[in-house]
Enzyme design. Structure first.
Site, PDB file in Angstrom:
ATOM      1  N   TYR A   1       0.842  -1.192   0.000  1.00  0.00           N
ATOM      2  CA  TYR A   1       0.000   0.000   0.000  1.00  0.00           C
ATOM      3  C   TYR A   1       0.882   1.248   0.000  1.00  0.00           C
ATOM      4  CZ  TYR A   1      -3.335  -3.470   1.733  1.00  0.00           C
ATOM      5  OH  TYR A   1      -4.096  -4.594   1.884  1.00  0.00           O
TER       6      TYR A   1
ATOM      7  N   LYS B   1      -1.338  -7.930  -3.401  1.00  0.00           N
ATOM      8  CA  LYS B   1      -2.621  -7.366  -2.969  1.00  0.00           C
ATOM      9  C   LYS B   1      -2.485  -5.855  -2.879  1.00  0.00           C
ATOM     10  CE  LYS B   1      -5.547  -7.229   1.198  1.00  0.00           C
ATOM     11  NZ  LYS B   1      -5.802  -7.892   2.503  1.00  0.00           N
TER      12      LYS B   1
ATOM     13  N   GLY C   1     -10.598  -3.105   2.157  1.00  0.00           N
ATOM     14  CA  GLY C   1     -10.612  -1.841   2.883  1.00  0.00           C
ATOM     15  C   GLY C   1     -11.696  -1.799   3.939  1.00  0.00           C
TER      16      GLY C   1
END
Length: 265
Positions: free
Chosen positions: A146, A177, A203
């Site tokens: 992320y 991912k 999320g």
């Protein structure tokens, strides 16, 4: 050890579709016993009934939540952690090893990296170290990557997400991912820039089941390899039925209307 890795990947990536539905249940370490995971073994039972391909959890839950409950469900051991009680919650550190995961009978391991955080270099080094060990043991590696840091104003920006996916591939992951970028065209560019399977993160809890179905449908239409949905699955009133409907989209190529019909039945 490549044969071993291939065999394990076959338990995670559906043989007919080449895609996967993963349900991460590692939230207890970072957030505590949140709704849906008060009794993790019940959550595992439910998603297994729905036809999920794999669950992901920390090593300490394997005995109580997975062993004896999981039926035909692959196991991914998460190797990194932090807590939201910390002043540096984005600074993930390794808390388990590939060797431990092998001993537990895992089908894969996962590592979390937050690009842009001040401790990015440590997390990248950890990912590289785990990738080496995973290759040595024939263990598939899922990288959760992320963009989270002071230089990143939008962690879902397509350029940021594409960079995250590429880092996972470049450092040796077998599956990566990343967040969903919000539309088919931009997520297609993410997938085009990465040659390993790309799955989307769920999320925070979404407003409706239809939002979840549409995100799943559009991400697969863009070239995504499936889903890694946690709260949006295990906090659902009926996780088994939701996973079943998601499976129709991800594995059977069914449209939104068919999936909606399955949930309404």
């Amino acid at each position: 050890m490549q044969a071993g890795k291939d065999l394990r990947l076959e338990r995670i990536l559906n043989a007919s579709s080449g895609k996967t539905i993963l349900v991460p249940m590692d939230h207890g370490a970072s957030l505590g016993p949140i709704p849906g995971l008060i009794s993790p073994h019940k959550a595992v039972d439910s998603v297994a009934r729905g036809g999920a391909d794999a669950v992901l959890m920390h090593k300490g839950l394997v005995r109580s939540a997975y062993a004896g409950h999981a039926r035909d469900l692959a196991l991914i051991i998460h190797l990194s952690a932090s807590t939201d009680l910390s002043t540096r919650p984005n600074a993930k550190r390794l808390v388990a090893t590939v060797e431990e995961a092998v001993k537990m009978g895992a089908d894969a391991v996962s590592v979390h990296v937050n690009l842009g955080d001040e401790t990015e270099s440590t997390m990248l080094a950890d990912l590289g170290q785990v990738a080496y060990a995973a290759q040595e043991w024939g263990m598939p590696l899922l990288a959760m990557v992320y963009g989270r840091g002071p230089k990143i104003s939008n962690s879902m920006a397509p350029s940021v997400v594409a960079h995250c996916a590429r880092v996972g591939e470049e450092l040796g992951a077998d599956i990566v991912k990343v967040p969903y970028t919000g539309d088919i065209d931009s997520f297609a560019r993410v997938c085009q820039g990465c040659s390993i399977p790309v799955v989307i993160a769920g999320g925070p809890k979404m407003d409706t089941r239809d939002d979840i179905l549409r995100m799943a449908h559009d991400s697969v239409a863009a070239g995504g390899a499936g889903l890694s949905l946690g709260r949006n699955v295990f906090q659902d009133p009926d996780p088994a039925s939701l996973v079943n409907a998601l499976g129709a989209i991800v594995h059977q190529g069914q449209g939104l209307e068919r999936a909606r019909t399955m949930l309404a039945a």
